[in-house]
Design a protein around this motif. Structure first.
Motif, PDB file in Angstrom:
ATOM      1  N   SER A  70       0.858  -1.188   0.000  1.00 49.65           N
ATOM      2  CA  SER A  70       0.000   0.000   0.000  1.00 49.65           C
ATOM      3  C   SER A  70       0.889   1.230   0.000  1.00 49.65           C
ATOM      4  N   ALA A  71       0.321   2.347  -0.398  1.00 50.98           N
ATOM      5  CA  ALA A  71       1.074   3.601  -0.402  1.00 50.98           C
ATOM      6  C   ALA A  71       1.564   3.932   1.000  1.00 50.98           C
ATOM      7  N   ASP A  72       0.737   3.663   2.022  1.00 49.33           N
ATOM      8  CA  ASP A  72       1.138   3.957   3.399  1.00 49.33           C
ATOM      9  C   ASP A  72       2.320   3.101   3.828  1.00 49.33           C
ATOM     10  N   ARG A  73       2.234   1.800   3.572  1.00 51.39           N
ATOM     11  CA  ARG A  73       3.311   0.889   3.986  1.00 51.39           C
ATOM     12  C   ARG A  73       4.618   1.205   3.272  1.00 51.39           C
ATOM     13  N   VAL A  74       4.540   1.287   1.956  1.00 46.28           N
ATOM     14  CA  VAL A  74       5.735   1.547   1.154  1.00 46.28           C
ATOM     15  C   VAL A  74       6.288   2.929   1.493  1.00 46.28           C
ATOM     16  N   ASN A  90      11.327  13.371   0.664  1.00 45.26           N
ATOM     17  CA  ASN A  90      10.733  12.994  -0.624  1.00 45.26           C
ATOM     18  C   ASN A  90      11.728  12.316  -1.574  1.00 45.26           C
ATOM     19  N   THR A  91      12.865  11.878  -1.080  1.00 46.50           N
ATOM     20  CA  THR A  91      13.915  11.296  -1.923  1.00 46.50           C
ATOM     21  C   THR A  91      13.401  10.135  -2.770  1.00 46.50           C
ATOM     22  N   TYR A  92      12.580   9.289  -2.196  1.00 47.09           N
ATOM     23  CA  TYR A  92      12.141   8.082  -2.894  1.00 47.09           C
ATOM     24  C   TYR A  92      10.731   8.206  -3.468  1.00 47.09           C
ATOM     25  N   GLU A  93      10.209   9.405  -3.535  1.00 49.40           N
ATOM     26  CA  GLU A  93       8.823   9.608  -3.966  1.00 49.40           C
ATOM     27  C   GLU A  93       8.561   9.048  -5.366  1.00 49.40           C
ATOM     28  N   ASP A  94       9.413   9.362  -6.329  1.00 46.10           N
ATOM     29  CA  ASP A  94       9.207   8.872  -7.694  1.00 46.10           C
ATOM     30  C   ASP A  94       9.352   7.358  -7.763  1.00 46.10           C
ATOM     31  N   TYR A  95      10.315   6.822  -7.039  1.00 44.96           N
ATOM     32  CA  TYR A  95      10.526   5.368  -7.027  1.00 44.96           C
ATOM     33  C   TYR A  95       9.320   4.665  -6.412  1.00 44.96           C
ATOM     34  N   GLN A  96       8.792   5.240  -5.336  1.00 49.27           N
ATOM     35  CA  GLN A  96       7.606   4.668  -4.684  1.00 49.27           C
ATOM     36  C   GLN A  96       6.428   4.644  -5.658  1.00 49.27           C
ATOM     37  N   LYS A  97       6.198   5.734  -6.370  1.00 52.94           N
ATOM     38  CA  LYS A  97       5.094   5.795  -7.336  1.00 52.94           C
ATOM     39  C   LYS A  97       5.275   4.744  -8.430  1.00 52.94           C
ATOM     40  N   MET A  98       6.533   4.581  -8.892  1.00 56.77           N
ATOM     41  CA  MET A  98       6.821   3.597  -9.926  1.00 56.77           C
ATOM     42  C   MET A  98       6.510   2.187  -9.422  1.00 56.77           C
ATOM     43  N   LEU A  99       6.962   1.855  -8.203  1.00 57.59           N
ATOM     44  CA  LEU A  99       6.712   0.529  -7.639  1.00 57.59           C
ATOM     45  C   LEU A  99       5.224   0.255  -7.501  1.00 57.59           C
ATOM     46  N   LEU A 100       4.517   1.190  -6.903  1.00 56.78           N
ATOM     47  CA  LEU A 100       3.078   0.990  -6.704  1.00 56.78           C
ATOM     48  C   LEU A 100       2.351   0.907  -8.043  1.00 56.78           C
ATOM     49  N   GLY A 101       2.839   1.635  -9.034  1.00 57.24           N
ATOM     50  CA  GLY A 101       2.259   1.567 -10.374  1.00 57.24           C
ATOM     51  C   GLY A 101       2.410   0.177 -10.987  1.00 57.24           C
ATOM     52  N   TYR A 103       2.896  -2.729  -8.913  1.00 55.39           N
ATOM     53  CA  TYR A 103       2.300  -3.714  -8.005  1.00 55.39           C
ATOM     54  C   TYR A 103       0.772  -3.659  -7.951  1.00 55.39           C
ATOM     55  N   GLU A 104       0.203  -2.468  -7.915  1.00 58.34           N
ATOM     56  CA  GLU A 104      -1.244  -2.353  -7.720  1.00 58.34           C
ATOM     57  C   GLU A 104      -2.057  -3.074  -8.796  1.00 58.34           C
ATOM     58  N   PRO A 105      -1.734  -2.920 -10.097  1.00 54.32           N
ATOM     59  CA  PRO A 105      -2.533  -3.611 -11.116  1.00 54.32           C
ATOM     60  C   PRO A 105      -2.425  -5.140 -11.066  1.00 54.32           C
ATOM     61  N   LEU A 106      -1.381  -5.659 -10.405  1.00 56.55           N
ATOM     62  CA  LEU A 106      -1.188  -7.103 -10.337  1.00 56.55           C
ATOM     63  C   LEU A 106      -2.107  -7.771  -9.322  1.00 56.55           C
ATOM     64  N   GLN A 111       0.303  -9.672  -4.809  1.00 59.91           N
ATOM     65  CA  GLN A 111       1.056  -8.927  -3.795  1.00 59.91           C
ATOM     66  C   GLN A 111       1.301  -9.778  -2.553  1.00 59.91           C
ATOM     67  N   GLU A 112       0.273 -10.484  -2.108  1.00 58.32           N
ATOM     68  CA  GLU A 112       0.400 -11.346  -0.934  1.00 58.32           C
ATOM     69  C   GLU A 112       1.458 -12.424  -1.171  1.00 58.32           C
ATOM     70  N   ASN A 113       1.429 -13.043  -2.348  1.00 57.57           N
ATOM     71  CA  ASN A 113       2.414 -14.070  -2.679  1.00 57.57           C
ATOM     72  C   ASN A 113       3.819 -13.498  -2.755  1.00 57.57           C
ATOM     73  N   ARG A 114       3.954 -12.327  -3.306  1.00 59.88           N
ATOM     74  CA  ARG A 114       5.283 -11.708  -3.417  1.00 59.88           C
ATOM     75  C   ARG A 114       5.839 -11.398  -2.032  1.00 59.88           C
ATOM     76  N   CYS A 115       5.000 -10.871  -1.161  1.00 58.77           N
ATOM     77  CA  CYS A 115       5.452 -10.567   0.202  1.00 58.77           C
ATOM     78  C   CYS A 115       5.888 -11.843   0.918  1.00 58.77           C
ATOM     79  N   ALA A 116       5.152 -12.930   0.708  1.00 62.31           N
ATOM     80  CA  ALA A 116       5.523 -14.213   1.320  1.00 62.31           C
ATOM     81  C   ALA A 116       6.876 -14.690   0.791  1.00 62.31           C
ATOM     82  N   LYS A 117       7.089 -14.552  -0.508  1.00 60.64           N
ATOM     83  CA  LYS A 117       8.376 -14.951  -1.089  1.00 60.64           C
ATOM     84  C   LYS A 117       9.521 -14.124  -0.504  1.00 60.64           C
TER      85      LYS A 117
END
Length: 195
Positions: A70-74, A90-101, A103-106, A111-117
């Motif tokens: 989630s945006a909050d967690r990340v 705000n150093t990682y702001e763009d990277y965070q947006k890219m990651l969530l962009g 992960y979210e559609p998947l 996401q649950e499986n990836r976190c477990a891995k």
């Protein structure tokens, strides 16, 4: 396991190896619960196929992964990272947006499986660290995740139990495996070198 307590410095070494394990983007999308209370271990044994390692161990380590990104967690991870490194918030702001962009559609299941891995990477390093400290560790997936999640109130934290690791010392007098030759798939069958 024989119930002998693992010294605190050895347990700390194992837990630090797990904490410092690499994870994708440094997010560490999991937590480790350390349980040594014998009454709690007795309850957990009931929904762990009555496996004696649960109650005979010194400590039971439970890896519980995020149920989603989630945006909050990340954002929280990247904010803490920035502050620890003395960087602007705000150093990682763009990277965070890219990651969530990505992960979210998947979807939540992916996401649950990836976190477990990701949790398994930490888990593997904990096992190696235990071996370095001459502490026995038994990797276990044989437990009822739903019941363990309820018992530890993991759902309220947005976490799901993934894998557990009893640590302690083997009961050599009663361990029928202790004197058997270790067998693994021969390396010529197990390894494939691609040149």
């Amino acid at each position: 396991m024989n119930g002998q307590q693992v010294p605190q410095e050895k347990l700390d070494y194992i837990l630090e190896a797990a904490r410092y394990a690499p994870s994708s983007s440094g997010l560490q999308p999991y937590k480790i619960f350390v349980i040594s209370d014998k009454k709690k271990l007795e309850v957990i044994r009931e929904f762990s196929f009555n496996q004696s390692q649960i109650t005979d161990c010194s400590h039971l380590l439970v890896w519980a992964a995020w149920d989603s990104y989630s945006a909050d967690r990340v954002g929280d991870v990247f904010l803490k990272t920035s502050r620890e490194r003395g960087l602007p918030d705000n150093t990682y702001e763009d990277y965070q947006k890219m990651l969530l962009g990505i992960y979210e559609p998947l979807g939540k299941e992916w996401q649950e499986n990836r976190c477990a891995k990701q949790a398994y990477i930490s888990f593997g390093l904990a096992i190696a660290a235990a071996a370095e400290q001459k502490v026995d560790a038994t990797p276990m997936e044989g437990f009822d995740n739903v019941k363990l999640d309820e018992f530890l109130c993991l759902n309220e934290l947005g976490l799901k139990s993934v894998v557990i690791l009893p640590v302690g010392y083997r009961d050599e007098a009663n361990d029928w495996l202790v004197n058997l030759k270790k067998w693994r798939t021969p390396k010529e069958e197990f390894l494939t070198f691609v040149n």
